[in-house]
Design a protein around this motif. Structure first.
Motif, short mmCIF file in Angstrom:
data_model
loop_
_atom_site.label_atom_id
_atom_site.label_comp_id
_atom_site.label_asym_id
_atom_site.label_seq_id
_atom_site.Cartn_x
_atom_site.Cartn_y
_atom_site.Cartn_z
N ASP A 134 -23.32 -34.40 -21.04
CA ASP A 134 -22.63 -35.31 -20.13
C ASP A 134 -23.11 -36.73 -20.40
N CYS A 135 -22.18 -37.66 -20.38
CA CYS A 135 -22.51 -39.05 -20.70
C CYS A 135 -22.16 -39.98 -19.55
N ARG A 136 -22.76 -41.14 -19.59
CA ARG A 136 -22.44 -42.21 -18.64
C ARG A 136 -22.42 -43.52 -19.41
N SER A 137 -21.86 -44.56 -18.80
CA SER A 137 -21.79 -45.84 -19.49
C SER A 137 -23.17 -46.49 -19.53
N LEU A 138 -23.42 -47.20 -20.60
CA LEU A 138 -24.68 -47.93 -20.74
C LEU A 138 -24.73 -49.05 -19.72
N SER A 139 -25.88 -49.22 -19.07
CA SER A 139 -26.11 -50.32 -18.13
C SER A 139 -27.15 -51.26 -18.72
N PHE A 140 -27.08 -52.52 -18.31
CA PHE A 140 -28.09 -53.46 -18.79
C PHE A 140 -29.48 -53.06 -18.31
N ARG A 141 -29.54 -52.29 -17.20
CA ARG A 141 -30.83 -51.81 -16.72
C ARG A 141 -31.49 -50.87 -17.72
N ASP A 142 -30.67 -50.18 -18.54
CA ASP A 142 -31.23 -49.31 -19.58
C ASP A 142 -31.99 -50.14 -20.62
N LEU A 143 -31.52 -51.36 -20.85
CA LEU A 143 -32.15 -52.24 -21.84
C LEU A 143 -33.28 -53.07 -21.25
N ALA A 144 -33.15 -53.37 -19.94
CA ALA A 144 -34.08 -54.33 -19.33
C ALA A 144 -35.53 -53.92 -19.49
N ARG A 145 -35.84 -52.62 -19.30
CA ARG A 145 -37.24 -52.19 -19.37
C ARG A 145 -37.77 -52.22 -20.81
N VAL A 150 -42.27 -62.69 -13.74
CA VAL A 150 -41.68 -61.63 -14.55
C VAL A 150 -40.78 -60.75 -13.68
N GLU A 151 -41.25 -60.41 -12.47
CA GLU A 151 -40.44 -59.61 -11.56
C GLU A 151 -39.17 -60.35 -11.18
N ALA A 152 -39.26 -61.67 -11.01
CA ALA A 152 -38.09 -62.46 -10.63
C ALA A 152 -37.05 -62.47 -11.74
N ILE A 153 -37.49 -62.56 -12.99
CA ILE A 153 -36.54 -62.52 -14.11
C ILE A 153 -35.79 -61.20 -14.10
N ASP A 154 -36.53 -60.10 -13.92
CA ASP A 154 -35.90 -58.79 -13.88
C ASP A 154 -34.93 -58.68 -12.70
N PHE A 155 -35.35 -59.18 -11.55
CA PHE A 155 -34.51 -59.13 -10.33
C PHE A 155 -33.22 -59.90 -10.53
N LEU A 156 -33.31 -61.08 -11.12
CA LEU A 156 -32.11 -61.92 -11.30
C LEU A 156 -31.20 -61.40 -12.39
N LEU A 157 -31.68 -60.49 -13.21
CA LEU A 157 -30.83 -59.86 -14.22
C LEU A 157 -30.38 -58.47 -13.76
#
Length: 619
Positions: free
Chosen positions: A143-154, A43-50
């Motif tokens: 204040d805003c920032r761009s969405l990152s895939f890390r926001d979705l990953a968890r 599971v950690e590896a999937i998250d790491f590779l993404l």
């Protein structure tokens, strides 16, 4: 939900080790089996590779210097991303290259997210699901920032620590990221981002300083939370472990005292036996010495008797022989004075010798009686010595073969319990430190959405109808699984968590927290699919059925229920068009084995698949 991503495979490569390769089904995949075989690491590896943080170092990873993940996009097809196990950027390959080493790459992409660009792993993945140019609010000023895939990953990759957390499934619990996490959930549930928000004017310098303080506190909190994550256990488990350790220590202490008391008693017995044995041996030695002396005395008596007998016999000859001139003075018989005593009175000498002989015989008789008594005493003492030696051996055996080993084992166990208690107390002190930091943060700043003038804050608000519909989706899932405490489900915005049948999800035992976290994660996927909202299209869940094999108590167990059967049945029937990867200890029901992708880690090099990594061959 239109465009989606599916994970085809994971592969670890090294020049001197066999590839570690695992494929996933396009709908439901289950990885299960023995502990310590790499399931959670997968599971950690999937998250790491993404695009996740650095990969945890484990002994099995030694020799593997790069890892690959093959993903299938409904828009871009199949691509393989290769990354060093140490982190960094990616090489990319078109197609699923699996473990091949003789393929040409199609270029590189970056690890670091960049707004609006697809030259990085985050942008590439967001581009696939049409979320590339979305923004999320990061603070109460707007204040805003761009969405990152890390926001979705968890929200889609849930490891074994996250799935049992008492906090919201949608929040990390970090102060500086809370606003962005709320905004991300709003984006997922509504499809609308925060790009239309106009930030408020800059705050005063004091507020900037407060923000700096808050960020510093948050960094400290994050460091402590990382330290806690390394423990691998939560506060409740540690407190429960400490309570059990205290009972075990008390029990072992009593046992230790009892064994020590028995040992002391046996030691006293042994000391008394040794004292008695030494007394007997000393007495036997004394008897032996006396017998030696008495033998000499007996010999002397015999010599004296022989001498006196000779005097008596020779004197008798003088008394009874014919009268003749005195052999001493030469007087003729007629002139001898037989009635007068003189130095030559032989008869008196004979009588004295006879008397002395009688005296010596009496002494010799007494001596013989004494010697006989001493011999008898010596024989008796020898028997007593054999008996006392047997008693000594018995006590010694009890001490060496029974009491001493038991005492040693108990002392070792007691020491281990005490050492473990020290470690647990040390770990719990970290939680206490975290509590103090959180209390300090709340005291200084309160909730990130509160404080100051409400008119000057931009709050993240979710539609009541959206939250109602989302809650009903989760409620429907729990009903389908036949969750034992099912009932009405509603979303509590204050905690950002679900209330199930009147009880806050996070207040349940860790086993039920795990299965309800899984329901929330799958509920988000289903809600997005039903409302045609962007979602990666896959979820990865580590240990959702924890309540079956490691419950916290009677109120946390799912043993004896049909939830496990209905859990897998639901995933097979309802998620044929989306990918779900389940990592579990226990096998799925046998009846579903042919309807899902099953990988079993046996931890047996002679049978089936050993684990995520193949066993090392010792040369």
């Amino acid at each position: 939900m239109n465009e989606t991503i599916k994970i085809r495979s994971i592969c670890f490569l090294g020049t001197r080790v066999a590839p570690a390769f695992i494929e996933f089904d396009q709908s439901l995949s289950v990885v299960c089996g023995a502990s310590d075989t790499g399931k959670s690491f997968l599971v950690e590896a999937i998250d790491f590779l993404l695009g996740g943080k650095e990969l945890r170092e484990i002994p099995e990873l030694d020799g593997y210097d790069k890892a690959r993940i093959a993903v299938e996009s409904s828009e871009k097809g199949v691509w393989t991303f290769e990354r060093s196990t140490q982190g960094g950027n990616y090489r990319i390959f078109e197609g699923n290259v699996e473990a091949a080493t003789d393929v040409n790459g199609s270029g590189t992409i970056k690890m670091k997210h960049a707004a609006g660009k697809e030259d990085n792993i985050s942008g590439w993945l967001l581009g696939v699901i049409d979320l590339l140019n979305k923004c999320v609010r990061k603070n109460a000023n707007g204040d805003c920032r761009s969405l990152s895939f890390r926001d979705l990953a968890r929200l889609i990759i849930v490891n074994e620590q996250e799935i049992i957390r008492q906090d919201s499934p949608f929040l990390t619990g970090q102060y500086i990221s809370k606003t962005a996490e709320k905004s991300t959930l709003k984006l997922m549930l509504t499809g609308s981002d925060d790009s239309s928000i106009v930030p408020l004017d800059s705050q005063k310098q004091s507020e900037s300083n407060d923000q700096a303080k808050a960020e510093l506190l948050e960094q400290w909190i994050a460091d402590v939370e990382d330290e806690i994550t390394e423990f691998g256990v939560g506060r409740e488990e540690l407190e429960d472990q400490l309570e059990k350790l205290e009972k075990s220590i008390a029990s072992n202490k009593e046992k230790l005292q009892l064994i020590q008391s028995e040992l002391n008693e046996l030691t006293i017995q042994r000391r008394e036996i040794v004292r008695d044995r030494e007394a007997i041996r000393d007495r036997k030695d004394d008897i032996a010495d006396m017998l030696v002396r008495f033998n000499l005395l007996k010999t002397q008596y015999e010599t004296d008797l022989h001498r006196l007998m000779a005097i008596e016999e020779s004197g008798s000859l003088f008394v009874h022989q014919d009268r003749a001139p005195c052999s001493l003075c030469g007087a003729p018989p007629e002139t001898q004075h037989n009635t007068e005593k003189c130095d030559g009175d032989v008869e008196s000498v004979v009588i004295a010798a006879a008397a002395e002989m009688e005296k010596i015989k009496k002494l010799a008789s007494d001596l013989n009686s004494t010697v006989t008594a001493l011999h008898e005493e010596s024989v008796r003492l020898s028997k007593d010595l054999i008996e006392i030696d047997n008693r000594f051996d018995g006590v010694e055996i009890d001490i060496k073969n029974s009491i001493a080993p038991e005492l040693s084992d108990t002392q070792t166990t007691y020491s281990e319990f005490v050492d473990t208690r020290s470690r647990v107390i040390s770990h719990l002190s970290v939680f206490t430190r975290l509590d103090k930091l959180l209390a300090q943060k709340d005291k200084l700043f309160g909730d990130v959405e509160e404080g100051g003038s409400d008119a000057q804050k931009v709050a993240t608000k979710l539609s009541t109808q959206v939250l109602h519909d989302f809650s009903k989706t989760v409620e429907r899932i729990l009903e389908a699984w036949d969750f034992p405490d099912k009932g009405s489900v509603h979303f509590d915005e204050a905690t950002m968590d679900f209330v199930i049948n009147g009880k806050l999800r996070g207040n349940r035992g860790k086993g039920l927290r795990a299965i309800t976290h899984a329901a929330a994660t799958l509920g988000l996927l289903e809600y997005c699919k039903e409302h045609s909202l962007p979602h990666p299209g896959f979820v990865v869940l580590d240990s959702p059925l924890l309540a079956y094999y490691k419950p916290e108590g009677e109120d946390d167990t799912l043993q004896g229920t049909s939830l496990k059967q209905k859990f897998y049945k639901y995933l097979i029937e309802e998620h044929s068009d989306s990918q779900v990867i389940i990592v579990e200890n226990e096998h799925p029901p046998e009846s579903f084995k042919d309807q899902l992708g099953l990988t079993v880690f046996t931890k047996n090099p002679q049978h089936g698949r050993f684990g995520l990594f193949p066993p090392r061959v010792i040369q």
